[in-house]
Design a protein around this motif. Structure first.
Motif, PDB file in Angstrom:
ATOM      1  N   GLY A 125       0.826  -1.202   0.000  1.00  0.00           N
ATOM      2  CA  GLY A 125       0.000   0.000   0.000  1.00  0.00           C
ATOM      3  C   GLY A 125       0.859   1.250   0.000  1.00  0.00           C
ATOM      4  O   GLY A 125       2.082   1.178   0.066  1.00  0.00           O
ATOM      5  N   GLN A 126       0.183   2.394  -0.081  1.00  0.00           N
ATOM      6  CA  GLN A 126       0.894   3.671  -0.210  1.00  0.00           C
ATOM      7  C   GLN A 126       0.521   4.641   0.895  1.00  0.00           C
ATOM      8  O   GLN A 126      -0.611   4.641   1.388  1.00  0.00           O
ATOM      9  N   MET A 127       1.507   5.488   1.232  1.00  0.00           N
ATOM     10  CA  MET A 127       1.262   6.608   2.129  1.00  0.00           C
ATOM     11  C   MET A 127       1.639   7.881   1.393  1.00  0.00           C
ATOM     12  O   MET A 127       2.708   7.940   0.792  1.00  0.00           O
ATOM     13  N   LEU A 128       0.760   8.883   1.442  1.00  0.00           N
ATOM     14  CA  LEU A 128       1.048  10.141   0.760  1.00  0.00           C
ATOM     15  C   LEU A 128       0.948  11.305   1.736  1.00  0.00           C
ATOM     16  O   LEU A 128       0.083  11.306   2.615  1.00  0.00           O
ATOM     17  N   MET A 129       1.846  12.280   1.567  1.00  0.00           N
ATOM     18  CA  MET A 129       1.715  13.542   2.307  1.00  0.00           C
ATOM     19  C   MET A 129       1.608  14.653   1.279  1.00  0.00           C
ATOM     20  O   MET A 129       2.430  14.724   0.362  1.00  0.00           O
ATOM     21  N   ASP A 130       0.581  15.487   1.421  1.00  0.00           N
ATOM     22  CA  ASP A 130       0.314  16.554   0.456  1.00  0.00           C
ATOM     23  C   ASP A 130       0.322  16.000  -0.977  1.00  0.00           C
ATOM     24  O   ASP A 130       0.858  16.620  -1.895  1.00  0.00           O
ATOM     25  N   GLY A 131      -0.219  14.824  -1.122  1.00  0.00           N
ATOM     26  CA  GLY A 131      -0.360  14.223  -2.445  1.00  0.00           C
ATOM     27  C   GLY A 131       0.875  13.524  -2.981  1.00  0.00           C
ATOM     28  O   GLY A 131       0.857  12.960  -4.077  1.00  0.00           O
ATOM     29  N   GLU A 132       1.961  13.530  -2.200  1.00  0.00           N
ATOM     30  CA  GLU A 132       3.227  12.969  -2.692  1.00  0.00           C
ATOM     31  C   GLU A 132       3.560  11.708  -1.887  1.00  0.00           C
ATOM     32  O   GLU A 132       3.458  11.714  -0.654  1.00  0.00           O
ATOM     33  N   GLU A 133       3.953  10.640  -2.564  1.00  0.00           N
ATOM     34  CA  GLU A 133       4.202   9.390  -1.850  1.00  0.00           C
ATOM     35  C   GLU A 133       5.394   9.522  -0.896  1.00  0.00           C
ATOM     36  O   GLU A 133       6.416  10.124  -1.239  1.00  0.00           O
ATOM     37  N   VAL A 134       5.229   9.000   0.322  1.00  0.00           N
ATOM     38  CA  VAL A 134       6.316   9.044   1.304  1.00  0.00           C
ATOM     39  C   VAL A 134       6.559   7.639   1.843  1.00  0.00           C
ATOM     40  O   VAL A 134       5.699   6.766   1.759  1.00  0.00           O
ATOM     41  N   SER A 135       7.774   7.458   2.360  1.00  0.00           N
ATOM     42  CA  SER A 135       8.121   6.180   2.985  1.00  0.00           C
ATOM     43  C   SER A 135       9.070   6.505   4.133  1.00  0.00           C
ATOM     44  O   SER A 135      10.027   7.251   3.966  1.00  0.00           O
ATOM     45  N   PHE A 136       8.749   5.995   5.308  1.00  0.00           N
ATOM     46  CA  PHE A 136       9.557   6.315   6.482  1.00  0.00           C
ATOM     47  C   PHE A 136      10.340   5.092   6.944  1.00  0.00           C
ATOM     48  O   PHE A 136       9.776   4.031   7.134  1.00  0.00           O
ATOM     49  N   ASP A 137      11.660   5.279   7.138  1.00  0.00           N
ATOM     50  CA  ASP A 137      12.478   4.177   7.626  1.00  0.00           C
ATOM     51  C   ASP A 137      12.489   4.107   9.148  1.00  0.00           C
ATOM     52  O   ASP A 137      12.821   3.079   9.725  1.00  0.00           O
ATOM     53  N   CYS A 138      12.178   5.238   9.777  1.00  0.00           N
ATOM     54  CA  CYS A 138      12.205   5.275  11.239  1.00  0.00           C
ATOM     55  C   CYS A 138      11.324   6.434  11.710  1.00  0.00           C
ATOM     56  O   CYS A 138      10.948   7.290  10.903  1.00  0.00           O
ATOM     57  N   PRO A 139      11.017   6.476  13.008  1.00  0.00           N
ATOM     58  CA  PRO A 139      10.153   7.554  13.520  1.00  0.00           C
ATOM     59  C   PRO A 139      10.729   8.947  13.248  1.00  0.00           C
ATOM     60  O   PRO A 139       9.966   9.899  13.061  1.00  0.00           O
ATOM     61  N   LYS A 140      12.051   9.065  13.206  1.00  0.00           N
ATOM     62  CA  LYS A 140      12.662  10.376  12.947  1.00  0.00           C
ATOM     63  C   LYS A 140      12.286  10.900  11.560  1.00  0.00           C
ATOM     64  O   LYS A 140      12.067  12.106  11.385  1.00  0.00           O
ATOM     65  N   ASP A 141      12.218   9.987  10.583  1.00  0.00           N
ATOM     66  CA  ASP A 141      11.799  10.373   9.223  1.00  0.00           C
ATOM     67  C   ASP A 141      10.406  10.985   9.246  1.00  0.00           C
ATOM     68  O   ASP A 141      10.157  12.022   8.620  1.00  0.00           O
ATOM     69  N   ALA A 142       9.503  10.301   9.967  1.00  0.00           N
ATOM     70  CA  ALA A 142       8.119  10.789  10.041  1.00  0.00           C
ATOM     71  C   ALA A 142       8.083  12.125  10.776  1.00  0.00           C
ATOM     72  O   ALA A 142       7.396  13.057  10.361  1.00  0.00           O
ATOM     73  N   ALA A 143       8.877  12.227  11.856  1.00  0.00           N
ATOM     74  CA  ALA A 143       8.895  13.463  12.648  1.00  0.00           C
ATOM     75  C   ALA A 143       9.402  14.634  11.806  1.00  0.00           C
ATOM     76  O   ALA A 143       8.880  15.747  11.896  1.00  0.00           O
ATOM     77  N   SER A 144      10.385  14.362  10.952  1.00  0.00           N
ATOM     78  CA  SER A 144      10.936  15.455  10.149  1.00  0.00           C
ATOM     79  C   SER A 144       9.925  15.945   9.109  1.00  0.00           C
ATOM     80  O   SER A 144      10.027  17.062   8.622  1.00  0.00           O
ATOM     81  N   ARG A 145       8.918  15.111   8.818  1.00  0.00           N
ATOM     82  CA  ARG A 145       7.838  15.563   7.930  1.00  0.00           C
ATOM     83  C   ARG A 145       6.674  16.169   8.708  1.00  0.00           C
ATOM     84  O   ARG A 145       5.622  16.480   8.138  1.00  0.00           O
TER      85      ARG A 145
END
Ligand SMILES: Nc1ncnc2c1ncn2[C@@H]1O[C@H](COP(=O)(O)OP(=O)(O)O)[C@@H](O)[C@H]1O
Ligand SMILES: [Mg+2]
Length: 274
Positions: free
Chosen positions: A62-82
Protein backbone atom coordinates in the motif's frame (compact mmCIF):
# COMPACT_ATOMS: atom_id res chain seq x y z
CA UNK A 1 -17.22 18.21 2.96
CA UNK A 2 -13.56 19.17 3.03
CA UNK A 3 -12.29 19.85 -0.48
CA UNK A 4 -8.65 20.71 0.28
CA UNK A 5 -5.92 18.16 -0.34
CA UNK A 6 -5.42 15.76 2.54
CA UNK A 7 -2.24 16.29 4.55
CA UNK A 8 -1.92 12.56 4.90
CA UNK A 9 -3.48 9.79 2.90
CA UNK A 10 -3.34 6.02 3.12
CA UNK A 11 -4.12 3.95 0.07
CA UNK A 12 -4.79 0.23 0.48
CA UNK A 13 -2.35 -0.19 3.34
CA UNK A 14 -1.76 -3.70 4.67
CA UNK A 15 0.44 -4.69 7.56
CA UNK A 16 1.47 -8.19 8.59
CA UNK A 17 3.88 -9.42 11.21
CA UNK A 18 5.17 -12.65 9.71
CA UNK A 19 2.08 -14.79 9.16
CA UNK A 20 -0.17 -12.51 11.23
CA UNK A 21 -2.22 -10.03 9.18
CA UNK A 22 -3.03 -7.07 11.39
CA UNK A 23 -4.18 -4.33 8.98
CA UNK A 24 -6.30 -5.04 5.90
CA UNK A 25 -6.57 -2.67 2.99
CA UNK A 26 -6.82 0.61 4.91
CA UNK A 27 -7.61 3.72 2.85
CA UNK A 28 -8.01 6.92 4.80
CA UNK A 29 -7.59 10.69 4.36
CA UNK A 30 -6.56 13.14 7.07
CA UNK A 31 -7.13 16.88 6.53
CA UNK A 32 -5.60 19.96 8.16
CA UNK A 33 -7.79 21.60 10.78
CA UNK A 34 -9.71 18.39 11.39
CA UNK A 35 -9.86 15.80 14.11
CA UNK A 36 -10.02 12.25 12.78
CA UNK A 37 -11.13 9.86 15.50
CA UNK A 38 -9.86 6.35 15.10
CA UNK A 39 -12.22 4.13 17.03
CA UNK A 40 -11.97 0.46 17.76
CA UNK A 41 -11.96 -2.07 20.56
CA UNK A 42 -8.76 -3.38 22.14
CA UNK A 43 -6.78 -5.40 19.62
CA UNK A 44 -8.50 -3.82 16.58
CA UNK A 45 -5.20 -2.55 15.19
CA UNK A 46 -5.34 1.13 16.16
CA UNK A 47 -1.81 1.29 17.57
CA UNK A 48 -0.41 -0.69 14.64
CA UNK A 49 -2.03 1.74 12.22
CA UNK A 50 -0.62 4.84 13.88
CA UNK A 51 2.80 3.24 14.34
CA UNK A 52 2.77 2.68 10.60
CA UNK A 53 1.97 6.37 10.03
CA UNK A 54 4.69 7.38 12.48
CA UNK A 55 7.50 5.37 10.90
CA UNK A 56 7.70 2.69 13.60
CA UNK A 57 6.42 0.00 11.21
CA UNK A 58 6.65 -0.15 7.44
CA UNK A 59 3.46 -1.09 5.61
CA UNK A 60 3.64 -4.56 4.05
CA UNK A 61 1.90 -3.11 1.01
CA UNK A 62 0.00 0.00 0.00
CA UNK A 63 0.89 3.67 -0.21
CA UNK A 64 1.26 6.61 2.13
CA UNK A 65 1.05 10.14 0.76
CA UNK A 66 1.72 13.54 2.31
CA UNK A 67 0.31 16.55 0.46
CA UNK A 68 -0.36 14.22 -2.45
CA UNK A 69 3.23 12.97 -2.69
CA UNK A 70 4.20 9.39 -1.85
CA UNK A 71 6.32 9.04 1.30
CA UNK A 72 8.12 6.18 2.98
CA UNK A 73 9.56 6.32 6.48
CA UNK A 74 12.48 4.18 7.63
CA UNK A 75 12.20 5.27 11.24
CA UNK A 76 10.15 7.55 13.52
CA UNK A 77 12.66 10.38 12.95
CA UNK A 78 11.80 10.37 9.22
CA UNK A 79 8.12 10.79 10.04
CA UNK A 80 8.90 13.46 12.65
CA UNK A 81 10.94 15.46 10.15
CA UNK A 82 7.84 15.56 7.93
CA UNK A 83 5.80 16.94 10.83
CA UNK A 84 4.17 13.74 12.06
CA UNK A 85 4.24 13.85 15.83
CA UNK A 86 2.98 11.15 18.19
CA UNK A 87 1.99 11.74 21.78
CA UNK A 88 1.82 8.48 23.70
CA UNK A 89 -0.36 7.70 26.66
CA UNK A 90 0.91 9.46 29.82
CA UNK A 91 2.63 12.06 27.63
CA UNK A 92 5.75 9.97 27.13
CA UNK A 93 7.82 12.16 29.44
CA UNK A 94 10.20 11.48 32.29
CA UNK A 95 8.95 12.01 35.85
CA UNK A 96 12.28 13.24 37.22
CA UNK A 97 12.83 15.81 34.50
CA UNK A 98 11.79 19.45 34.84
CA UNK A 99 9.10 20.87 32.57
CA UNK A 100 11.63 23.15 30.84
CA UNK A 101 14.06 20.29 30.24
CA UNK A 102 11.48 17.84 28.94
CA UNK A 103 10.04 20.46 26.58
CA UNK A 104 13.40 20.67 24.84
CA UNK A 105 14.52 17.03 24.90
CA UNK A 106 16.42 16.55 21.65
CA UNK A 107 16.28 20.27 20.73
CA UNK A 108 17.98 21.91 23.73
CA UNK A 109 18.45 25.68 23.50
CA UNK A 110 22.08 26.39 24.33
CA UNK A 111 24.09 29.46 25.26
CA UNK A 112 27.82 30.16 25.24
CA UNK A 113 29.52 30.12 28.61
CA UNK A 114 33.22 30.75 28.04
CA UNK A 115 34.39 27.91 25.80
CA UNK A 116 31.39 25.75 26.74
CA UNK A 117 27.95 25.49 25.33
CA UNK A 118 25.49 24.90 28.12
CA UNK A 119 21.77 24.23 28.37
CA UNK A 120 19.96 27.55 28.69
CA UNK A 121 17.63 26.76 31.56
CA UNK A 122 16.05 30.20 31.81
CA UNK A 123 15.16 30.44 28.11
CA UNK A 124 13.95 26.83 28.10
CA UNK A 125 11.68 27.42 31.09
CA UNK A 126 10.29 30.69 29.75
CA UNK A 127 9.62 29.24 26.31
CA UNK A 128 7.93 26.12 27.70
CA UNK A 129 5.68 28.06 30.10
CA UNK A 130 4.76 30.59 27.38
CA UNK A 131 3.96 27.81 24.88
CA UNK A 132 1.63 26.00 27.27
CA UNK A 133 0.01 29.29 28.33
CA UNK A 134 -0.86 30.00 24.70
CA UNK A 135 -2.79 26.75 24.87
CA UNK A 136 -4.77 28.01 27.83
CA UNK A 137 -2.89 25.80 30.28
CA UNK A 138 -2.36 28.15 33.18
CA UNK A 139 -1.52 25.67 35.91
CA UNK A 140 1.92 24.95 34.45
CA UNK A 141 3.61 28.18 35.47
CA UNK A 142 7.07 27.16 36.60
CA UNK A 143 9.49 25.45 34.21
CA UNK A 144 11.56 24.14 37.13
CA UNK A 145 8.72 21.95 38.37
CA UNK A 146 9.16 18.22 37.85
CA UNK A 147 7.05 16.36 35.30
CA UNK A 148 6.29 13.79 38.00
CA UNK A 149 4.33 16.44 39.91
CA UNK A 150 1.90 17.05 37.04
CA UNK A 151 -1.40 15.25 36.67
CA UNK A 152 -1.96 12.83 33.77
CA UNK A 153 -4.02 15.42 31.91
CA UNK A 154 -1.41 18.13 32.41
CA UNK A 155 1.31 15.84 31.04
CA UNK A 156 -0.78 15.07 27.98
CA UNK A 157 -1.50 18.76 27.46
CA UNK A 158 2.16 19.66 27.83
CA UNK A 159 3.16 17.01 25.30
CA UNK A 160 0.57 18.29 22.81
CA UNK A 161 1.64 21.92 23.28
CA UNK A 162 5.24 20.81 22.74
CA UNK A 163 4.42 19.03 19.47
CA UNK A 164 2.55 22.09 18.17
CA UNK A 165 5.36 24.44 19.26
CA UNK A 166 7.89 22.44 17.24
CA UNK A 167 5.82 22.58 14.09
CA UNK A 168 3.84 19.33 14.01
CA UNK A 169 1.40 19.15 11.10
CA UNK A 170 -0.10 15.80 11.96
CA UNK A 171 -0.64 15.16 15.64
CA UNK A 172 -1.26 11.54 16.60
CA UNK A 173 -2.71 10.92 20.05
CA UNK A 174 -2.87 7.29 21.15
CA UNK A 175 -5.65 6.98 23.74
CA UNK A 176 -4.80 10.26 25.49
CA UNK A 177 -7.93 10.19 27.64
CA UNK A 178 -8.10 6.47 28.44
CA UNK A 179 -6.69 6.66 31.96
CA UNK A 180 -8.17 10.03 32.93
CA UNK A 181 -11.12 11.11 35.04
CA UNK A 182 -13.93 13.18 33.52
CA UNK A 183 -12.48 16.60 34.42
CA UNK A 184 -9.00 15.77 33.19
CA UNK A 185 -10.28 14.13 30.01
CA UNK A 186 -12.28 17.30 29.26
CA UNK A 187 -9.13 19.33 29.72
CA UNK A 188 -7.22 17.17 27.24
CA UNK A 189 -10.13 17.31 24.75
CA UNK A 190 -9.98 21.11 24.99
CA UNK A 191 -6.27 20.98 24.09
CA UNK A 192 -7.07 18.67 21.15
CA UNK A 193 -9.55 21.30 19.96
CA UNK A 194 -6.86 24.00 20.37
CA UNK A 195 -4.53 22.00 18.12
CA UNK A 196 -7.32 21.68 15.55
CA UNK A 197 -7.93 25.45 15.67
CA UNK A 198 -4.23 25.98 14.88
CA UNK A 199 -4.73 24.03 11.67
CA UNK A 200 -3.18 20.71 12.62
CA UNK A 201 -4.51 17.43 11.36
CA UNK A 202 -5.24 15.51 14.55
CA UNK A 203 -5.61 11.73 14.69
CA UNK A 204 -7.28 10.95 17.97
CA UNK A 205 -7.35 7.30 18.97
CA UNK A 206 -9.89 6.22 21.50
CA UNK A 207 -12.38 3.53 22.36
CA UNK A 208 -14.52 6.07 24.26
CA UNK A 209 -17.30 7.10 21.90
CA UNK A 210 -18.29 10.11 24.02
CA UNK A 211 -14.77 11.56 23.84
CA UNK A 212 -14.65 11.01 20.10
CA UNK A 213 -18.04 12.64 19.52
CA UNK A 214 -17.07 15.73 21.51
CA UNK A 215 -14.10 16.74 19.34
CA UNK A 216 -14.32 14.62 16.18
CA UNK A 217 -14.99 15.90 12.64
CA UNK A 218 -14.40 12.59 10.95
CA UNK A 219 -14.60 9.05 12.31
CA UNK A 220 -13.07 5.76 11.26
CA UNK A 221 -13.97 2.51 12.99
CA UNK A 222 -11.48 -0.34 12.92
CA UNK A 223 -12.66 -3.89 13.48
CA UNK A 224 -10.10 -6.71 13.38
CA UNK A 225 -7.75 -4.58 11.31
CA UNK A 226 -10.27 -3.49 8.66
CA UNK A 227 -12.13 -0.19 8.27
CA UNK A 228 -15.70 -1.05 9.22
CA UNK A 229 -16.95 2.51 8.80
CA UNK A 230 -15.71 5.93 7.74
CA UNK A 231 -18.13 8.83 8.31
CA UNK A 232 -18.37 12.49 9.29
CA UNK A 233 -19.79 14.37 12.25
CA UNK A 234 -23.55 14.18 12.48
CA UNK A 235 -23.88 11.16 10.18
CA UNK A 236 -24.27 8.63 12.99
CA UNK A 237 -25.66 8.67 16.49
CA UNK A 238 -23.74 7.60 19.57
CA UNK A 239 -25.74 4.34 19.67
CA UNK A 240 -24.95 3.60 16.05
CA UNK A 241 -21.24 4.15 16.64
CA UNK A 242 -21.24 1.98 19.77
CA UNK A 243 -23.06 -0.74 17.85
CA UNK A 244 -20.47 -0.56 15.09
CA UNK A 245 -17.64 -1.20 17.47
CA UNK A 246 -17.09 -4.77 18.58
CA UNK A 247 -18.97 -5.19 21.82
CA UNK A 248 -21.80 -2.84 20.86
CA UNK A 249 -24.20 -5.74 20.34
CA UNK A 250 -23.15 -7.46 23.53
CA UNK A 251 -23.76 -4.20 25.39
CA UNK A 252 -27.24 -3.85 23.85
CA UNK A 253 -28.00 -7.47 24.86
CA UNK A 254 -26.97 -6.75 28.43
CA UNK A 255 -29.11 -3.61 28.51
CA UNK A 256 -32.09 -5.68 27.32
CA UNK A 257 -31.41 -8.31 29.99
CA UNK A 258 -31.20 -5.69 32.74
CA UNK A 259 -34.41 -4.01 31.54
CA UNK A 260 -36.40 -7.24 31.58
CA UNK A 261 -34.96 -8.18 34.99
CA UNK A 262 -35.97 -4.77 36.35
CA UNK A 263 -39.52 -4.97 35.02
CA UNK A 264 -39.91 -8.55 36.33
CA UNK A 265 -38.72 -7.46 39.78
CA UNK A 266 -40.53 -4.14 39.98
CA UNK A 267 -41.79 -3.57 43.49
CA UNK A 268 -39.93 -6.68 44.66
CA UNK A 269 -36.34 -5.61 45.26
CA UNK A 270 -34.00 -8.60 45.53
CA UNK A 271 -32.91 -9.45 49.09
CA UNK A 272 -29.64 -7.91 50.31
CA UNK A 273 -26.54 -10.00 49.67
CA UNK A 274 -25.93 -10.62 53.38
N1 LIG B 1 4.73 -6.64 16.59
C1 LIG B 1 3.66 -7.44 16.51
N2 LIG B 1 3.78 -8.73 16.16
C2 LIG B 1 2.71 -9.53 16.06
N3 LIG B 1 1.44 -9.13 16.29
C3 LIG B 1 1.25 -7.87 16.66
C4 LIG B 1 2.33 -6.94 16.78
N4 LIG B 1 1.84 -5.72 17.13
C5 LIG B 1 0.49 -5.91 17.25
N5 LIG B 1 0.15 -7.16 16.95
C6 LIG B 1 -1.23 -7.71 16.97
O1 LIG B 1 -2.04 -6.88 16.21
C7 LIG B 1 -3.34 -6.79 16.77
C8 LIG B 1 -3.70 -5.34 16.93
O2 LIG B 1 -2.92 -4.77 17.97
P1 LIG B 1 -2.92 -3.21 18.29
O3 LIG B 1 -2.57 -2.48 17.05
O4 LIG B 1 -2.07 -2.99 19.48
O5 LIG B 1 -4.45 -2.95 18.66
P2 LIG B 1 -5.17 -1.76 19.44
O6 LIG B 1 -4.20 -0.63 19.57
O7 LIG B 1 -6.37 -1.43 18.61
O8 LIG B 1 -5.57 -2.30 20.78
C9 LIG B 1 -3.31 -7.57 18.07
O9 LIG B 1 -3.89 -8.83 17.84
C10 LIG B 1 -1.84 -7.68 18.36
O10 LIG B 1 -1.56 -8.86 19.07
MG1 LIG C 1 -3.46 0.45 21.25
Amino acid sequence: MNTTNPVLELKNVNKSFGPIDVLHDISLKVHAGEVLCLLGDNGAGKSTLIKTLAGVHKPTSGQMLMDGEEVSFDCPKDAASRGISTVHQFGGTFPLMTIGRSFFVGVEPTKKFGPFTIFDRKTANETAVKAVKEFGITRIDDGDRLIGGLSGGERQSLAIARAVHFGARVLILDEPTAALGVKEATHVLRIVFEARKRGLAVIFITHQVMHAMTVGDHFAVLIRGALAADFRKGEKTREEITDLMAGGEAMADLEGEIESYMSAHEGHPPPPAH
